[in-house]
Write a protein that holds these residues in place. Structure first.
Motif, mmCIF file in Angstrom:
data_model
loop_
_atom_site.group_PDB
_atom_site.id
_atom_site.type_symbol
_atom_site.label_atom_id
_atom_site.label_comp_id
_atom_site.label_asym_id
_atom_site.label_seq_id
_atom_site.Cartn_x
_atom_site.Cartn_y
_atom_site.Cartn_z
ATOM 1 N N GLN A 1 -4.343 15.212 -16.104
ATOM 2 C CA GLN A 1 -5.404 14.628 -15.557
ATOM 3 C C GLN A 1 -5.185 13.093 -15.540
ATOM 4 O OE1 GLN A 1 -8.888 15.684 -17.667
ATOM 5 N NE2 GLN A 1 -10.141 13.837 -16.812
ATOM 6 N N VAL A 2 -5.415 12.497 -14.783
ATOM 7 C CA VAL A 2 -5.003 10.922 -14.687
ATOM 8 C C VAL A 2 -6.051 10.279 -15.694
ATOM 9 C CG1 VAL A 2 -4.776 8.962 -13.497
ATOM 10 C CG2 VAL A 2 -3.735 10.736 -12.466
ATOM 11 N N GLN A 3 -5.624 9.484 -16.665
ATOM 12 C CA GLN A 3 -6.514 8.807 -17.327
ATOM 13 C C GLN A 3 -5.916 7.374 -17.527
ATOM 14 O OE1 GLN A 3 -7.244 10.555 -21.319
ATOM 15 N NE2 GLN A 3 -8.909 11.457 -20.256
ATOM 16 N N LEU A 4 -6.887 6.175 -17.004
ATOM 17 C CA LEU A 4 -6.626 4.784 -16.949
ATOM 18 C C LEU A 4 -7.477 4.142 -17.840
ATOM 19 C CD1 LEU A 4 -6.068 4.937 -13.128
ATOM 20 C CD2 LEU A 4 -4.062 4.513 -15.055
ATOM 21 N N VAL A 5 -7.193 3.011 -18.795
ATOM 22 C CA VAL A 5 -8.411 2.653 -19.436
ATOM 23 C C VAL A 5 -7.996 1.065 -19.449
ATOM 24 C CG1 VAL A 5 -9.531 2.232 -21.719
ATOM 25 C CG2 VAL A 5 -8.661 4.568 -21.032
ATOM 26 N N GLU A 6 -8.726 0.252 -18.968
ATOM 27 C CA GLU A 6 -8.323 -1.201 -19.078
ATOM 28 C C GLU A 6 -9.238 -1.959 -20.044
ATOM 29 O OE1 GLU A 6 -9.220 0.342 -14.671
ATOM 30 O OE2 GLU A 6 -10.206 0.308 -16.674
ATOM 31 N N SER A 7 -8.504 -3.121 -20.451
ATOM 32 C CA SER A 7 -9.214 -4.040 -21.483
ATOM 33 C C SER A 7 -8.564 -5.441 -21.503
ATOM 34 C CB SER A 7 -8.752 -3.435 -22.995
ATOM 35 O OG SER A 7 -7.148 -3.457 -23.140
ATOM 36 N N GLY A 8 -9.127 -6.155 -22.178
ATOM 37 C CA GLY A 8 -8.814 -7.576 -22.174
ATOM 38 C C GLY A 8 -9.714 -8.721 -21.552
ATOM 39 N N GLY A 9 -10.650 -8.314 -20.670
ATOM 40 C CA GLY A 9 -11.427 -9.231 -19.935
ATOM 41 C C GLY A 9 -12.267 -9.847 -20.895
ATOM 42 N N GLY A 10 -13.082 -10.876 -20.357
ATOM 43 C CA GLY A 10 -13.755 -11.630 -21.263
ATOM 44 C C GLY A 10 -14.517 -12.813 -20.376
ATOM 45 N N PHE A 11 -15.316 -13.856 -21.038
ATOM 46 C CA PHE A 11 -15.822 -14.808 -20.446
ATOM 47 C C PHE A 11 -14.984 -16.001 -20.652
ATOM 48 C CE2 PHE A 11 -19.923 -16.753 -18.643
ATOM 49 C CZ PHE A 11 -19.563 -18.254 -19.203
ATOM 50 N N VAL A 12 -14.621 -16.698 -19.603
ATOM 51 C CA VAL A 12 -13.566 -17.836 -19.816
ATOM 52 C C VAL A 12 -13.953 -19.181 -19.039
ATOM 53 C CG1 VAL A 12 -11.567 -16.322 -20.586
ATOM 54 C CG2 VAL A 12 -11.842 -17.203 -18.130
ATOM 55 N N GLN A 13 -13.328 -20.127 -19.322
ATOM 56 C CA GLN A 13 -13.865 -21.449 -18.343
ATOM 57 C C GLN A 13 -12.550 -21.579 -17.170
ATOM 58 O OE1 GLN A 13 -14.040 -24.594 -21.126
ATOM 59 N NE2 GLN A 13 -16.069 -24.312 -21.490
ATOM 60 N N PRO A 14 -12.917 -22.196 -16.194
ATOM 61 C CA PRO A 14 -11.983 -22.601 -14.994
ATOM 62 C C PRO A 14 -10.657 -23.126 -15.892
ATOM 63 C CG PRO A 14 -14.064 -22.957 -14.381
ATOM 64 C CD PRO A 14 -14.409 -22.695 -15.852
ATOM 65 N N GLY A 15 -9.566 -22.642 -15.300
ATOM 66 C CA GLY A 15 -8.314 -23.173 -15.842
ATOM 67 C C GLY A 15 -7.772 -22.314 -17.229
ATOM 68 N N ASP A 16 -8.719 -21.345 -17.834
ATOM 69 C CA ASP A 16 -8.202 -20.771 -18.856
ATOM 70 C C ASP A 16 -7.288 -19.390 -18.457
ATOM 71 O OD1 ASP A 16 -11.043 -20.961 -21.015
ATOM 72 O OD2 ASP A 16 -9.382 -22.265 -20.432
ATOM 73 N N SER A 17 -6.546 -18.985 -19.272
ATOM 74 C CA SER A 17 -5.936 -17.664 -19.057
ATOM 75 C C SER A 17 -6.300 -16.408 -19.670
ATOM 76 C CB SER A 17 -4.552 -17.822 -19.577
ATOM 77 O OG SER A 17 -3.997 -18.837 -18.883
ATOM 78 N N LEU A 18 -6.118 -15.118 -19.177
ATOM 79 C CA LEU A 18 -6.406 -14.064 -19.833
ATOM 80 C C LEU A 18 -5.265 -12.921 -19.219
ATOM 81 C CD1 LEU A 18 -10.074 -13.302 -19.097
ATOM 82 C CD2 LEU A 18 -9.174 -13.609 -21.092
ATOM 83 N N LYS A 19 -5.139 -11.997 -20.444
ATOM 84 C CA LYS A 19 -4.137 -10.936 -20.181
ATOM 85 C C LYS A 19 -4.845 -9.814 -20.212
ATOM 86 C CE LYS A 19 0.426 -9.541 -20.958
ATOM 87 N NZ LYS A 19 1.856 -9.677 -21.718
ATOM 88 N N LEU A 20 -4.974 -8.933 -19.094
ATOM 89 C CA LEU A 20 -5.493 -7.614 -18.928
ATOM 90 C C LEU A 20 -4.386 -6.504 -19.317
ATOM 91 C CD1 LEU A 20 -7.471 -7.918 -15.793
ATOM 92 C CD2 LEU A 20 -8.176 -8.618 -18.018
ATOM 93 N N SER A 21 -4.689 -5.647 -20.002
ATOM 94 C CA SER A 21 -4.072 -4.594 -20.118
ATOM 95 C C SER A 21 -4.758 -2.927 -19.655
ATOM 96 C CB SER A 21 -3.817 -4.065 -21.685
ATOM 97 O OG SER A 21 -3.333 -5.276 -22.214
ATOM 98 N N CYS A 22 -3.661 -2.186 -19.153
ATOM 99 C CA CYS A 22 -4.224 -0.886 -18.786
ATOM 100 C C CYS A 22 -3.166 0.360 -19.323
ATOM 101 C CB CYS A 22 -4.196 -0.834 -17.361
ATOM 102 S SG CYS A 22 -4.255 0.808 -16.644
ATOM 103 N N VAL A 23 -3.798 1.287 -20.349
ATOM 104 C CA VAL A 23 -2.945 2.164 -20.833
ATOM 105 C C VAL A 23 -3.187 3.541 -19.685
ATOM 106 C CG1 VAL A 23 -2.777 3.768 -22.573
ATOM 107 C CG2 VAL A 23 -3.570 1.231 -23.055
ATOM 108 N N ALA A 24 -2.091 4.202 -19.397
ATOM 109 C CA ALA A 24 -2.186 5.313 -18.578
ATOM 110 C C ALA A 24 -1.814 6.479 -19.218
ATOM 111 C CB ALA A 24 -1.387 4.823 -17.139
ATOM 112 N N SER A 25 -2.229 7.524 -18.748
ATOM 113 C CA SER A 25 -1.606 9.119 -18.866
ATOM 114 C C SER A 25 -2.022 9.857 -17.968
ATOM 115 C CB SER A 25 -2.469 9.216 -20.315
ATOM 116 O OG SER A 25 -3.623 9.390 -20.376
ATOM 117 N N GLY A 26 -1.260 11.025 -18.026
ATOM 118 C CA GLY A 26 -1.595 12.164 -17.139
ATOM 119 C C GLY A 26 -0.669 12.059 -15.843
ATOM 120 N N PHE A 27 0.314 11.165 -15.992
ATOM 121 C CA PHE A 27 1.240 11.176 -14.715
ATOM 122 C C PHE A 27 2.430 10.660 -15.249
ATOM 123 C CE2 PHE A 27 0.847 6.843 -13.480
ATOM 124 C CZ PHE A 27 -0.409 6.418 -13.996
#
Length: 115
Positions: A1-27
């Motif tokens: 069974q495919v499982q995908l879990v994203e994280s790392g989002g948020g509220f930021v100002q224009p010009g800022d940076s974010l790094k999103l992550s996704c942990v995957a399993s089941g394949f």
């Protein structure tokens, strides 16, 4: 069974940076095409970036080219999206998927860019 879990989002100002992550399993993550997609309020799902986990070959949509970078950590079955110089139009829920149509995909992580 495919499982995908994203994280790392948020509220930021224009010009800022974010790094999103996704942990995957089941394949077999080490030999897959992985995708980041996003859906802004009232808009359709948009393919943002794609990567071959086996070779590392990657590409991004024109709307984010030069600002977003997709990468992966095979040992951790984790997909990343580094987002730099964020703009208000990047506001969306971001999803990862092993399918370019986003089916299946995780619950998503919200990114809001506003001043």
């Amino acid at each position: 069974q495919v499982q995908l879990v994203e994280s790392g989002g948020g509220f930021v100002q224009p010009g800022d940076s974010l790094k999103l992550s996704c942990v995957a399993s089941g394949f077999t993550f080490s030999n897959a095409w992985m995708h980041w997609l996003r859906q802004a309020p009232g808009k359709e799902l948009e393919l943002v970036a794609i990567i071959s986990t086996r070779t590392g070959s990657a590409s991004t949509a024109d709307s984010v080219k030069g600002r977003f970078t997709i990468s992966r950590d095979i040992a951790k079955n984790t997909l990343f999206l580094q987002m730099n110089n964020l703009r208000p139009e990047d506001t969306a829920t971001y999803y990862c998927s092993n399918d370019r149509r986003g089916d299946p995909r995780g619950p998503g992580t919200e990114v809001t860019v506003a001043s």
